[in-house]
Design a protein around this motif. Sequence first.
Motif, PDB file in Angstrom:
ATOM      1  N   VAL A 108     -10.866 -31.916   7.680  1.00 43.39           N
ATOM      2  CA  VAL A 108     -10.265 -30.732   7.073  1.00 43.39           C
ATOM      3  C   VAL A 108      -9.717 -29.830   8.170  1.00 43.39           C
ATOM      4  CG1 VAL A 108     -10.710 -28.756   5.571  1.00 43.39           C
ATOM      5  CG2 VAL A 108     -11.919 -30.899   5.179  1.00 43.39           C
ATOM      6  N   ARG A 109      -8.581 -29.223   7.882  1.00 45.92           N
ATOM      7  CA  ARG A 109      -8.040 -28.243   8.810  1.00 45.92           C
ATOM      8  C   ARG A 109      -7.452 -27.087   8.018  1.00 45.92           C
ATOM      9  NH1 ARG A 109      -2.406 -28.665   9.822  1.00 45.92           N
ATOM     10  NH2 ARG A 109      -1.526 -30.474   8.800  1.00 45.92           N
ATOM     11  N   GLY A 141      -7.639 -14.273   5.927  1.00 46.90           N
ATOM     12  CA  GLY A 141      -6.197 -14.320   5.745  1.00 46.90           C
ATOM     13  C   GLY A 141      -5.760 -15.493   4.902  1.00 46.90           C
ATOM     14  N   PRO A 142      -4.450 -15.639   4.709  1.00 51.89           N
ATOM     15  CA  PRO A 142      -3.921 -16.767   3.938  1.00 51.89           C
ATOM     16  C   PRO A 142      -3.840 -18.024   4.805  1.00 51.89           C
ATOM     17  CG  PRO A 142      -2.143 -15.331   4.605  1.00 51.89           C
ATOM     18  CD  PRO A 142      -3.419 -14.685   5.076  1.00 51.89           C
ATOM     19  N   TRP A 143      -4.284 -19.148   4.267  1.00 51.62           N
ATOM     20  CA  TRP A 143      -4.275 -20.420   4.984  1.00 51.62           C
ATOM     21  C   TRP A 143      -3.914 -21.534   4.015  1.00 51.62           C
ATOM     22  CZ3 TRP A 143      -5.032 -20.553  10.166  1.00 51.62           C
ATOM     23  CH2 TRP A 143      -5.621 -19.438  10.750  1.00 51.62           C
ATOM     24  N   ASP A 144      -3.439 -22.651   4.564  1.00 55.38           N
ATOM     25  CA  ASP A 144      -3.285 -23.885   3.801  1.00 55.38           C
ATOM     26  C   ASP A 144      -4.498 -24.743   4.125  1.00 55.38           C
ATOM     27  OD1 ASP A 144      -0.858 -23.184   2.679  1.00 55.38           O
ATOM     28  OD2 ASP A 144       0.322 -24.125   4.261  1.00 55.38           O
ATOM     29  N   LEU A 145      -5.291 -25.053   3.105  1.00 58.12           N
ATOM     30  CA  LEU A 145      -6.469 -25.895   3.274  1.00 58.12           C
ATOM     31  C   LEU A 145      -6.019 -27.342   3.110  1.00 58.12           C
ATOM     32  CD1 LEU A 145      -9.578 -26.019   3.591  1.00 58.12           C
ATOM     33  CD2 LEU A 145      -9.713 -25.985   1.103  1.00 58.12           C
ATOM     34  N   VAL A 146      -6.043 -28.093   4.200  1.00 61.53           N
ATOM     35  CA  VAL A 146      -5.589 -29.486   4.208  1.00 61.53           C
ATOM     36  C   VAL A 146      -6.828 -30.370   4.260  1.00 61.53           C
ATOM     37  CG1 VAL A 146      -4.172 -31.205   5.372  1.00 61.53           C
ATOM     38  CG2 VAL A 146      -3.496 -28.801   5.419  1.00 61.53           C
ATOM     39  N   ILE A 147      -7.069 -31.088   3.163  1.00 58.72           N
ATOM     40  CA  ILE A 147      -8.266 -31.931   3.041  1.00 58.72           C
ATOM     41  C   ILE A 147      -7.842 -33.385   3.162  1.00 58.72           C
ATOM     42  CG2 ILE A 147     -10.153 -32.634   1.525  1.00 58.72           C
ATOM     43  CD1 ILE A 147      -9.866 -29.898   0.144  1.00 58.72           C
ATOM     44  N   GLY A 148      -8.545 -34.115   4.011  1.00 58.89           N
ATOM     45  CA  GLY A 148      -8.363 -35.550   4.141  1.00 58.89           C
ATOM     46  C   GLY A 148      -9.718 -36.228   4.050  1.00 58.89           C
ATOM     47  N   GLU A 154      -9.191 -45.636   6.962  1.00 58.91           N
ATOM     48  CA  GLU A 154      -8.124 -45.381   5.999  1.00 58.91           C
ATOM     49  C   GLU A 154      -8.333 -44.037   5.306  1.00 58.91           C
ATOM     50  OE1 GLU A 154      -6.253 -47.259   1.884  1.00 58.91           O
ATOM     51  OE2 GLU A 154      -8.077 -48.100   2.743  1.00 58.91           O
ATOM     52  N   THR A 155      -7.286 -43.222   5.270  1.00 56.43           N
ATOM     53  CA  THR A 155      -7.327 -41.975   4.516  1.00 56.43           C
ATOM     54  C   THR A 155      -7.093 -42.311   3.051  1.00 56.43           C
ATOM     55  OG1 THR A 155      -6.461 -40.729   6.396  1.00 56.43           O
ATOM     56  CG2 THR A 155      -6.298 -39.696   4.249  1.00 56.43           C
ATOM     57  N   VAL A 156      -8.113 -42.047   2.208  1.00 56.05           N
ATOM     58  CA  VAL A 156      -8.030 -42.409   0.790  1.00 56.05           C
ATOM     59  C   VAL A 156      -7.710 -41.217  -0.102  1.00 56.05           C
ATOM     60  CG1 VAL A 156      -9.482 -44.464   0.962  1.00 56.05           C
ATOM     61  CG2 VAL A 156     -10.539 -42.230   0.602  1.00 56.05           C
ATOM     62  N   PHE A 157      -7.781 -40.015   0.448  1.00 55.29           N
ATOM     63  CA  PHE A 157      -7.438 -38.831  -0.334  1.00 55.29           C
ATOM     64  C   PHE A 157      -6.846 -37.777   0.592  1.00 55.29           C
ATOM     65  CE2 PHE A 157      -8.208 -34.665  -2.153  1.00 55.29           C
ATOM     66  CZ  PHE A 157      -7.777 -34.839  -3.458  1.00 55.29           C
ATOM     67  N   ARG A 158      -5.735 -37.163   0.142  1.00 53.94           N
ATOM     68  CA  ARG A 158      -5.116 -36.070   0.879  1.00 53.94           C
ATOM     69  C   ARG A 158      -4.768 -34.958  -0.096  1.00 53.94           C
ATOM     70  NH1 ARG A 158      -0.260 -38.482   4.207  1.00 53.94           N
ATOM     71  NH2 ARG A 158       0.089 -39.392   2.194  1.00 53.94           N
ATOM     72  N   SER A 159      -4.984 -33.729   0.356  1.00 52.32           N
ATOM     73  CA  SER A 159      -4.679 -32.586  -0.480  1.00 52.32           C
ATOM     74  C   SER A 159      -4.310 -31.409   0.417  1.00 52.32           C
ATOM     75  CB  SER A 159      -5.876 -32.230  -1.344  1.00 52.32           C
ATOM     76  OG  SER A 159      -5.706 -30.990  -1.976  1.00 52.32           O
TER      77      SER A 159
END
Length: 165
Positions: A108-109, A141-148, A154-159
């Motif tokens: 996650v980033r 603050g405002p952020w984009d939560l990038v979930i992998g 293998e990356t099986v889920f990205r959001s």
Amino acid sequence: MSSAAATARTPRPITGRTVLIYFLGFFGIVFAMNFYMVRVALSSFSGVETESSYKAGLSFKNDIAAAQAQDARHWSVEATLQRGDNPGVVITARDAQGQALSGLVAEVRLAHPTDKRRDLSVEFVELTPGQFKSLTPMPKGPWDLVIGLKRETETVFRSKSRVSL
């Protein structure tokens, strides 16, 4: 009346030297401001979104196939923001039947919406199968939560979703 006439000044003549000074002063200010604005713009530029649009275009079909495979799984992945004494993010991953998913690793980033230099990776620990909690302190603050979510390599889920912390 003669005292008022004596105190009036005669207008100063406009000479070539005066015009030259005004001309150089005007364009000197314009060039100085342009130089300053270019310097500020270059120092605040955080970079491009995509390093190589050609390589991104080549991987586009793979991205579409990964998104279709992700949709076919019908997984439910939810991120919950916890506030208060122990603030953080809890991610819960469940399959189509509502069972907790196991064997996953969360990558996650937090991506800053306007400045790529402020992006940061968030460390998560698996509390129970399919449930992850952040260990890294969350900036406000405002952020984009990038979930992998990865299984082995293998990356099986990205959001990617916008959150306000």
